[in-house]
Design an enzyme around this catalytic site. Structure first.
Site, mmCIF file in Angstrom:
data_model
loop_
_atom_site.group_PDB
_atom_site.id
_atom_site.type_symbol
_atom_site.label_atom_id
_atom_site.label_comp_id
_atom_site.label_asym_id
_atom_site.label_seq_id
_atom_site.Cartn_x
_atom_site.Cartn_y
_atom_site.Cartn_z
ATOM 1 N N HIS A 246 -25.956 51.368 89.223
ATOM 2 C CA HIS A 246 -26.202 50.327 90.229
ATOM 3 C C HIS A 246 -26.408 48.942 89.591
ATOM 4 O O HIS A 246 -25.629 48.014 89.814
ATOM 5 C CB HIS A 246 -27.443 50.680 91.054
ATOM 6 C CG HIS A 246 -27.379 52.003 91.734
ATOM 7 N ND1 HIS A 246 -26.469 52.283 92.729
ATOM 8 C CD2 HIS A 246 -28.121 53.123 91.589
ATOM 9 C CE1 HIS A 246 -26.666 53.510 93.165
ATOM 10 N NE2 HIS A 246 -27.652 54.051 92.486
HETATM 11 C C1 BDR Z 1 -31.418 50.356 93.322
HETATM 12 O O1 BDR Z 1 -32.712 50.931 93.536
HETATM 13 C C2 BDR Z 1 -33.361 51.142 92.307
HETATM 14 O O2 BDR Z 1 -33.865 52.442 92.249
HETATM 15 C C3 BDR Z 1 -32.347 50.922 91.229
HETATM 16 O O3 BDR Z 1 -32.931 50.362 90.076
HETATM 17 C C4 BDR Z 1 -31.355 49.989 91.860
HETATM 18 O O4 BDR Z 1 -31.758 48.639 91.697
HETATM 19 C C5 BDR Z 1 -30.356 51.338 93.771
HETATM 20 O O5 BDR Z 1 -30.494 51.632 95.123
#
Ligand code: BDR
Ligand code: CA
Length: 323
Positions: A246
């Site tokens: 992500h």
């Molecule tokens: C996002 O949520 C967090 O858990 C991760 O770091 C990322 O920024 C993904 O949904």
């Protein structure tokens, strides 16, 4: 690897480290096309105190001395959700113990640091929030004219045309502070949104990180160590030994925007009820359109991540030698 930019972008990463945040931050430090000016911390994957400590440790690990400013410890209006320790580990770095950075946080709070730096280098700084948008909304409150001084925002968050990851409709960063996200999407600034629509399509496996351990033993080895926990989480959810990239995808959208396809859509966020945290493309809401990533060259983004991170130790040595 084909590098499609020869100039350097200045960025500040607002972050809740977090395993994929750590990947994004080391990626940014390892990429010669980026100058990382500061980090600001926020709650989300971990509590803010842990996020600030982890951000300081990542800066130190990268051989840098940039400021880290502590940000919000709770969302704008709603009751805080619990940190995602089951995804990122109790201290944010998988099974590793709490790091002990030597440096102290910057005396400024995150919105103050962001305001001052963006005004001092007006029009030059890209903000890259990869956690809940609480600090960015607070920046708009504290400095209502700041949008004119920010070059653009490249945000990891949202699930516009796909299901969410914390509820059927909501992505974690938006769900952790929907009111802040709605405030940020309502402002008049240039936003690229890198949400689940694309980030779920960019995946790596443990062997990718073991490769980084070979090419860049210190920083690559650290990423390999923490990512095994993250891959175990994904295995429990999707039944495959992979992890979703992500936050690194947002950093790559700064350097290699053409690896993504964008659709313009004004956005609003559901702030109450069953669909709280949902990010909605609403053509009638009268807001400035956001560039929402709708497609991605997944193989290219993955390769960029691995190629750049392979240089992480070398880049750190150069940074230390130059200081
Ligand atoms: C996002 O949520 C967090 O858990 C991760 O770091 C990322 O920024 C993904 O949904
Ligand atoms: Ca994050």
């Amino acid at each position: 690897m084909s590098v499609n930019k020869d100039k350097t972008d200045k960025i500040i990463i607002d972050t809740d480290p977090g395993i994929d945040d750590a990947m994004a931050i080391h990626l940014a430090f390892a990429d010669a096309r980026l100058e990382v000016l500061a980090l600001t911390s926020v709650f989300g994957n971990v509590f803010t105190e842990q996020a600030t400590r982890n951000a300081l440790a990542l800066v130190e690990h990268a051989g840098s001395t940039i400021p880290v400013a502590a940000g919000a410890a709770r969302p704008r209006s709603q009751t805080p959700n619990a940190p995602s320790h089951y995804v990122h580990g109790k201290e944010g770095f998988g099974n590793l113990p709490a790091p002990r950075p030597k440096a102290q946080p910057d005396p400024r709070e995150a919105p103050q640091l962001l305001s001052q730096m963006c005004r001092q280098q007006s029009g030059e700084i890209i903000l890259c929030p990869v956690g809940p948008l609480t600090n960015i909304a607070a920046l708009l409150d504290a400095d209502p004219d700041i949008a004119a001084h920010v070059k653009k925002l490249v945000i990891m968050g949202g699930a516009v045309w796909c299901p969410g990851n914390v509820t059927n409709v909501a992505e974690a960063n938006i769900w952790n502070d929907p009111h802040a996200a709605d405030r940020v999407f309502a402002a008049d600034w240039d936003i690229d949104l890198i949400g689940l629509d694309v980030t779920q399509k960019v995946t790596c496996v443990q062997d990718d990180f073991e490769g980084l351990r070979q090419t860049s033993p210190d920083i690559g080895g650290f990423l390999a160590d923490i990512t095994s926990f993250y891959i175990d989480f994904y295995h429990s959810v999707v039944g495959q030994h992979v992890c979703m990239m992500h936050d690194p995808s947002a950093v790559i959208a700064v350097t290699d925007r053409d690896a993504f396809e964008f659709r313009e859509a004004p956005l609003r966020v559901v702030c109450e009820g069953d669909e709280i945290g949902r990010t909605i493309a609403d053509m009638q809401c009268g807001r400035r359109p956001v560039n929402v990533a709708a497609g991605v060259d997944s193989a290219r983004v993955r390769k960029i991540f691995l190629d750049i991170c392979a240089q992480a130790d070398t880049m750190r040595s150069r940074r230390i030698a130059a200081s």
